[in-house]
Design a protein around this motif. Sequence first.
Motif, mmCIF file in Angstrom:
data_model
loop_
_atom_site.group_PDB
_atom_site.id
_atom_site.type_symbol
_atom_site.label_atom_id
_atom_site.label_comp_id
_atom_site.label_asym_id
_atom_site.label_seq_id
_atom_site.Cartn_x
_atom_site.Cartn_y
_atom_site.Cartn_z
ATOM 1 N N MET A 1 0.845 -1.197 0.000
ATOM 2 C CA MET A 1 0.000 0.000 0.000
ATOM 3 C C MET A 1 0.878 1.244 0.000
ATOM 4 O O MET A 1 1.878 1.283 0.688
ATOM 5 N N ALA A 30 2.569 -4.545 -4.495
ATOM 6 C CA ALA A 30 3.213 -4.360 -3.196
ATOM 7 C C ALA A 30 2.749 -5.334 -2.125
ATOM 8 O O ALA A 30 2.037 -4.954 -1.217
ATOM 9 N N HIS A 31 3.129 -6.573 -2.209
ATOM 10 C CA HIS A 31 2.737 -7.526 -1.180
ATOM 11 C C HIS A 31 3.727 -8.690 -1.106
ATOM 12 O O HIS A 31 4.918 -8.467 -1.017
ATOM 13 N N ALA A 104 6.457 -5.787 -0.620
ATOM 14 C CA ALA A 104 6.232 -4.702 0.337
ATOM 15 C C ALA A 104 6.428 -5.295 1.722
ATOM 16 O O ALA A 104 5.898 -6.354 2.021
ATOM 17 N N HIS A 106 5.377 -5.216 4.855
ATOM 18 C CA HIS A 106 4.350 -4.778 5.799
ATOM 19 C C HIS A 106 4.657 -5.259 7.213
ATOM 20 O O HIS A 106 5.121 -6.385 7.407
ATOM 21 N N PHE A 162 -2.311 -12.131 3.594
ATOM 22 C CA PHE A 162 -1.974 -12.661 2.271
ATOM 23 C C PHE A 162 -1.973 -14.175 2.360
ATOM 24 O O PHE A 162 -1.557 -14.746 3.369
HETATM 25 CU CU LIG Z 1 0.884 -4.521 0.252
#
Ligand SMILES: [Cu+2]
Length: 171
Positions: A1, A30-31, A104, A106, A162
């Motif tokens: 994000m 982005a993950h 990303a 997170h 995820f």
């Molecule tokens: Cu993300």
Amino acid sequence: MKSKKMLAVAIGAGIAPLLAVSLPAGSASAHGYISSPPSRQAQCAAGTVSCGSIKYEPQSVEGPKGLSSCSGGNAAFAELNNDAKGWKVTPVSRTTSFNWRLTARHATSTWQYYAGGRKIAEFNDGGARPGETVTHQVNFGSLSGKQKVLAVWNIADTPNAFYACVDVNVS
Ligand SMILES: [Cu+2]
């Protein structure tokens, strides 16, 4: 994000129209996902199995926490739930390393692994920010033979997680 701070800076700099166009692709990239043993979405990305749009963004299987589906509830990625799609099954030993590739980093609450109808492993990061790759040693205990592992990356500062399914044969 994208962070709210970045957005505010971008708007302040007068490039908001440009950002509005580029934001969807940015957030989609982005993950994270499990790269090895190759998860279902990794097999899509590698062309091992032919798939729809998931092949372009294997890192994007994001959904609310607490689901038990390989697709994370995303209709566009529903083929990940299809056990008969011809996923390559990776032979593994009783204790196996699972490797995540993160696009990303997170803040993370927990990583969970489910197989045989129960949770077989959980790692608590306590809100820490992981590196670009993350490795977990998972022990299958008494489970053997073909198993569909559901791995879950629970994000600390959003309601989301995820999801990645990995087909293995434990011996
Ligand atoms: Cu993300």
